[in-house]
Motif scaffolding. Structure first.
Motif, PDB file in Angstrom:
ATOM      1  N   LEU A  39       3.727  50.520  37.202  1.00 48.59           N
ATOM      2  CA  LEU A  39       3.429  51.629  38.098  1.00 48.59           C
ATOM      3  C   LEU A  39       4.179  51.464  39.417  1.00 48.59           C
ATOM      4  O   LEU A  39       4.743  52.427  39.943  1.00 48.59           O
ATOM      5  CB  LEU A  39       1.920  51.719  38.338  1.00 48.59           C
ATOM      6  CG  LEU A  39       1.437  52.875  39.198  1.00 48.59           C
ATOM      7  CD1 LEU A  39       1.866  54.229  38.626  1.00 48.59           C
ATOM      8  CD2 LEU A  39      -0.076  52.820  39.346  1.00 48.59           C
ATOM      9  N   ALA A  40       4.205  50.257  39.928  1.00 45.98           N
ATOM     10  CA  ALA A  40       4.960  49.994  41.158  1.00 45.98           C
ATOM     11  C   ALA A  40       6.419  50.381  40.976  1.00 45.98           C
ATOM     12  O   ALA A  40       7.025  50.995  41.873  1.00 45.98           O
ATOM     13  CB  ALA A  40       4.841  48.520  41.534  1.00 45.98           C
ATOM     14  N   GLN A  41       6.976  50.060  39.832  1.00 48.66           N
ATOM     15  CA  GLN A  41       8.379  50.395  39.585  1.00 48.66           C
ATOM     16  C   GLN A  41       8.626  51.895  39.585  1.00 48.66           C
ATOM     17  O   GLN A  41       9.716  52.335  39.939  1.00 48.66           O
ATOM     18  CB  GLN A  41       8.841  49.793  38.259  1.00 48.66           C
ATOM     19  CG  GLN A  41       8.978  48.294  38.308  1.00 48.66           C
ATOM     20  CD  GLN A  41       9.551  47.745  37.027  1.00 48.66           C
ATOM     21  OE1 GLN A  41       9.201  48.191  35.931  1.00 48.66           O
ATOM     22  NE2 GLN A  41      10.426  46.770  37.153  1.00 48.66           N
ATOM     23  N   THR A  42       7.627  52.690  39.212  1.00 49.05           N
ATOM     24  CA  THR A  42       7.818  54.140  39.198  1.00 49.05           C
ATOM     25  C   THR A  42       7.886  54.723  40.602  1.00 49.05           C
ATOM     26  O   THR A  42       8.285  55.867  40.768  1.00 49.05           O
ATOM     27  CB  THR A  42       6.716  54.885  38.404  1.00 49.05           C
ATOM     28  OG1 THR A  42       5.481  54.849  39.131  1.00 49.05           O
ATOM     29  CG2 THR A  42       6.558  54.337  37.005  1.00 49.05           C
ATOM     30  N   TYR A  43       7.484  53.937  41.598  1.00 48.27           N
ATOM     31  CA  TYR A  43       7.573  54.360  42.994  1.00 48.27           C
ATOM     32  C   TYR A  43       8.697  53.654  43.748  1.00 48.27           C
ATOM     33  O   TYR A  43       9.027  54.033  44.865  1.00 48.27           O
ATOM     34  CB  TYR A  43       6.246  54.082  43.724  1.00 48.27           C
ATOM     35  CG  TYR A  43       5.123  54.997  43.303  1.00 48.27           C
ATOM     36  CD1 TYR A  43       5.063  56.306  43.746  1.00 48.27           C
ATOM     37  CD2 TYR A  43       4.122  54.535  42.454  1.00 48.27           C
ATOM     38  CE1 TYR A  43       4.033  57.151  43.369  1.00 48.27           C
ATOM     39  CE2 TYR A  43       3.079  55.375  42.077  1.00 48.27           C
ATOM     40  CZ  TYR A  43       3.042  56.678  42.534  1.00 48.27           C
ATOM     41  OH  TYR A  43       2.021  57.504  42.156  1.00 48.27           O
ATOM     42  N   LEU A  48      13.987  53.686  40.778  1.00 47.18           N
ATOM     43  CA  LEU A  48      14.176  55.118  40.537  1.00 47.18           C
ATOM     44  C   LEU A  48      15.618  55.551  40.708  1.00 47.18           C
ATOM     45  O   LEU A  48      16.049  56.500  40.062  1.00 47.18           O
ATOM     46  CB  LEU A  48      13.294  55.945  41.477  1.00 47.18           C
ATOM     47  CG  LEU A  48      11.818  55.981  41.146  1.00 47.18           C
ATOM     48  CD1 LEU A  48      11.071  56.756  42.215  1.00 47.18           C
ATOM     49  CD2 LEU A  48      11.578  56.592  39.784  1.00 47.18           C
ATOM     50  N   GLY A  49      16.362  54.854  41.533  1.00 50.79           N
ATOM     51  CA  GLY A  49      17.745  55.227  41.783  1.00 50.79           C
ATOM     52  C   GLY A  49      18.646  55.100  40.575  1.00 50.79           C
ATOM     53  O   GLY A  49      19.704  55.693  40.541  1.00 50.79           O
ATOM     54  N   VAL A  50      18.206  54.371  39.543  1.00 44.01           N
ATOM     55  CA  VAL A  50      19.044  54.172  38.365  1.00 44.01           C
ATOM     56  C   VAL A  50      18.596  55.011  37.175  1.00 44.01           C
ATOM     57  O   VAL A  50      19.097  54.851  36.086  1.00 44.01           O
ATOM     58  CB  VAL A  50      19.076  52.678  37.952  1.00 44.01           C
ATOM     59  CG1 VAL A  50      19.669  51.838  39.060  1.00 44.01           C
ATOM     60  CG2 VAL A  50      17.700  52.171  37.577  1.00 44.01           C
ATOM     61  N   ARG A  51      17.658  55.907  37.391  1.00 40.28           N
ATOM     62  CA  ARG A  51      17.142  56.728  36.285  1.00 40.28           C
ATOM     63  C   ARG A  51      17.260  58.212  36.606  1.00 40.28           C
ATOM     64  O   ARG A  51      17.335  58.614  37.748  1.00 40.28           O
ATOM     65  CB  ARG A  51      15.650  56.433  36.062  1.00 40.28           C
ATOM     66  CG  ARG A  51      15.378  55.052  35.598  1.00 40.28           C
ATOM     67  CD  ARG A  51      13.914  54.930  35.290  1.00 40.28           C
ATOM     68  NE  ARG A  51      13.642  53.563  34.905  1.00 40.28           N
ATOM     69  CZ  ARG A  51      12.486  53.135  34.503  1.00 40.28           C
ATOM     70  NH1 ARG A  51      11.468  53.948  34.433  1.00 40.28           N
ATOM     71  NH2 ARG A  51      12.310  51.891  34.153  1.00 40.28           N
ATOM     72  N   ASP A  52      17.206  59.020  35.556  1.00 34.32           N
ATOM     73  CA  ASP A  52      17.060  60.461  35.728  1.00 34.32           C
ATOM     74  C   ASP A  52      15.582  60.693  35.997  1.00 34.32           C
ATOM     75  O   ASP A  52      14.755  60.580  35.096  1.00 34.32           O
ATOM     76  CB  ASP A  52      17.487  61.187  34.446  1.00 34.32           C
ATOM     77  CG  ASP A  52      17.127  62.661  34.496  1.00 34.32           C
ATOM     78  OD1 ASP A  52      17.084  63.283  33.419  1.00 34.32           O
ATOM     79  OD2 ASP A  52      16.881  63.205  35.572  1.00 34.32           O
ATOM     80  N   ALA A  57      10.043  61.795  43.560  1.00 37.48           N
ATOM     81  CA  ALA A  57      10.375  61.118  44.802  1.00 37.48           C
ATOM     82  C   ALA A  57       9.858  59.680  44.787  1.00 37.48           C
ATOM     83  O   ALA A  57       8.770  59.425  44.289  1.00 37.48           O
ATOM     84  CB  ALA A  57       9.770  61.877  45.978  1.00 37.48           C
ATOM     85  N   PRO A  58      10.644  58.762  45.327  1.00 42.32           N
ATOM     86  CA  PRO A  58      10.169  57.390  45.452  1.00 42.32           C
ATOM     87  C   PRO A  58       9.080  57.295  46.511  1.00 42.32           C
ATOM     88  O   PRO A  58       8.948  58.171  47.359  1.00 42.32           O
ATOM     89  CB  PRO A  58      11.413  56.617  45.868  1.00 42.32           C
ATOM     90  CG  PRO A  58      12.287  57.621  46.519  1.00 42.32           C
ATOM     91  CD  PRO A  58      11.992  58.938  45.854  1.00 42.32           C
ATOM     92  N   GLY A  59       8.324  56.253  46.447  1.00 40.64           N
ATOM     93  CA  GLY A  59       7.274  55.995  47.434  1.00 40.64           C
ATOM     94  C   GLY A  59       7.255  54.515  47.749  1.00 40.64           C
ATOM     95  O   GLY A  59       6.484  53.782  47.139  1.00 40.64           O
TER      96      GLY A  59
END
Length: 75
Positions: A39-43, A48-52, A57-59
Motif C-alpha cells: 500500500l505504501a508503494q502505491t503512494y 508510481l513514476g515507473v508505472r502507468d 496522484a502520489p502521496g
C-alpha cells in the motif's frame, strides 16, 4: 488476507492502483505487513513514476505513514 493481497497484486499489474489500494488498505488495517508495504508503494512517487498510473496522484506523506506501519508490523 492472502487472497486480498493476491487480488491486489493482480490489480496492480493491470494498473488499477485505486482498486488495489482498497484491498490493500483492508488487509493492512488487519495488521498484515506485506499489505501495508504494498500500500505504501502505491503512494510512493518513486514507485508510481515507473508505472502507468491512470492519473493516480502520489502521496509522499501517506507513503511514509504506510512504510512506517509496515515496519512496525515486521516488514
Amino acid at each position: 488476507m492472502a487472497a486480498l493481497i493476491t487480488r491486489a497484486k493482480s490489480l496492480l499489474a493491470l494498473g488499477d492502483i485505486a482498486g488495489a489500494r482498497l484491498l490493500l488498505e483492508r488487509a493492512a488495517n488487519a495488521q498484515d505487513a506485506t499489505a501495508a508495504f504494498l500500500l505504501a508503494q502505491t503512494y510512493d512517487p518513486a514507485v508510481l513514476g515507473v508505472r502507468d498510473t491512470r492519473s493516480i496522484a502520489p502521496g509522499p506523506v501517506l507513503a511514509l505513514d504506510w512504510y512506517r506501519k509496515a515496519a512496525s508490523l515486521g516488514s
